[in-house]
Design an enzyme around this catalytic site. Structure first.
Site, PDB file in Angstrom:
ATOM      1  CB  VAL A 118      -0.925  -0.004   1.238  1.00  0.00           C
ATOM      2  CG1 VAL A 118      -1.827   1.209   1.228  1.00  0.00           C
ATOM      3  CG2 VAL A 118      -1.748  -1.294   1.301  1.00  0.00           C
ATOM      4  N   PRO A 119       1.167   1.807  -1.171  1.00  0.00           N
ATOM      5  CG  PRO A 119       1.047   2.576  -3.370  1.00  0.00           C
ATOM      6  CD  PRO A 119       0.425   1.593  -2.411  1.00  0.00           C
ATOM      7  CB  CYS A 120       1.680   5.322   2.720  1.00  0.00           C
ATOM      8  SG  CYS A 120       2.968   4.372   3.544  1.00  0.00           S
ATOM      9  CG  HIS A 121       6.538   4.924  -1.155  1.00  0.00           C
ATOM     10  ND1 HIS A 121       5.913   3.697  -1.020  1.00  0.00           N
ATOM     11  CD2 HIS A 121       7.003   4.985  -2.432  1.00  0.00           C
ATOM     12  CE1 HIS A 121       5.995   3.047  -2.166  1.00  0.00           C
ATOM     13  NE2 HIS A 121       6.651   3.799  -3.038  1.00  0.00           N
ATOM     14  NE  ARG A 122       4.190   3.866  -5.846  1.00  0.00           N
ATOM     15  CZ  ARG A 122       3.764   2.671  -6.214  1.00  0.00           C
ATOM     16  NH1 ARG A 122       2.472   2.447  -6.399  1.00  0.00           N
ATOM     17  NH2 ARG A 122       4.628   1.683  -6.404  1.00  0.00           N
TER      18      ARG A 122
END
Length: 153
Positions: A118-122
């Site tokens: 779940v790409p929260c870094h994006r």
């Protein structure tokens, strides 16, 4: 439940699995665990290491997203952010059907149990600043930089 840690380019990564599905990933942690890894942990380790080497743009290992309905909604919407792209917290809130819940969306990002998958870094600030990250701002920038480079696959 299995808790398994491995070394990577970004420090120690710890995986927690239940019923052969990854339920939590902790990046850049000081603590290490060495339960006997199940199939999900072994596949996750392989794919995460490939991601850090820019050899993978998506993940196939089994996961289980746990949390409230709101949390699951935000996390599932976040999974739609394409590799190499960023969204603002407000865009994520709108795409999740909660346009006015920008702060709550930020909290969901902060409490994301499955970073990378779940790409929260994006998710960044609408000003273009990268914002915070549980693994540290340097790690968030590192992940964004990986995704700016053409994949080696």
């Amino acid at each position: 439940m299995t808790i398994y840690s491995f070394k990577s380019k970004v420090g120690t990564v710890t995986l927690i699995s239940k019923n052969n599905k990854i339920i939590k990933i902790v990046l850049n942690t000081e603590e290490t665990y060495q339960d006997e890894p199940d199939k999900a942990c072994l596949l996750a380790e392989k794919e995460i290491l490939e991601y850090f080497d820019n050899l993978r743009t998506e993940f196939t290992f089994p996961v289980n997203i746990e949390g409230s309905l709101f949390m699951k909604s935000v996390l599932k919407t976040m999974m739609k952010i394409p590799y190499g792209e960023t969204w603002s917290y407000s865009k994520l809130a709108k795409a999740s059907g909660n346009e006015k819940a920008v702060r709550a969306v930020g909290t969901a990002c902060k409490n994301n149990p499955l970073p990378l998958i779940v790409p929260c870094h994006r998710v960044i600030k609408k000003t273009g600043e990268i914002g915070n990250f549980n693994g540290g701002v340097d790690l968030k920038q590192y992940l964004l930089n990986i995704e700016k480079k053409p994949s080696k696959i």
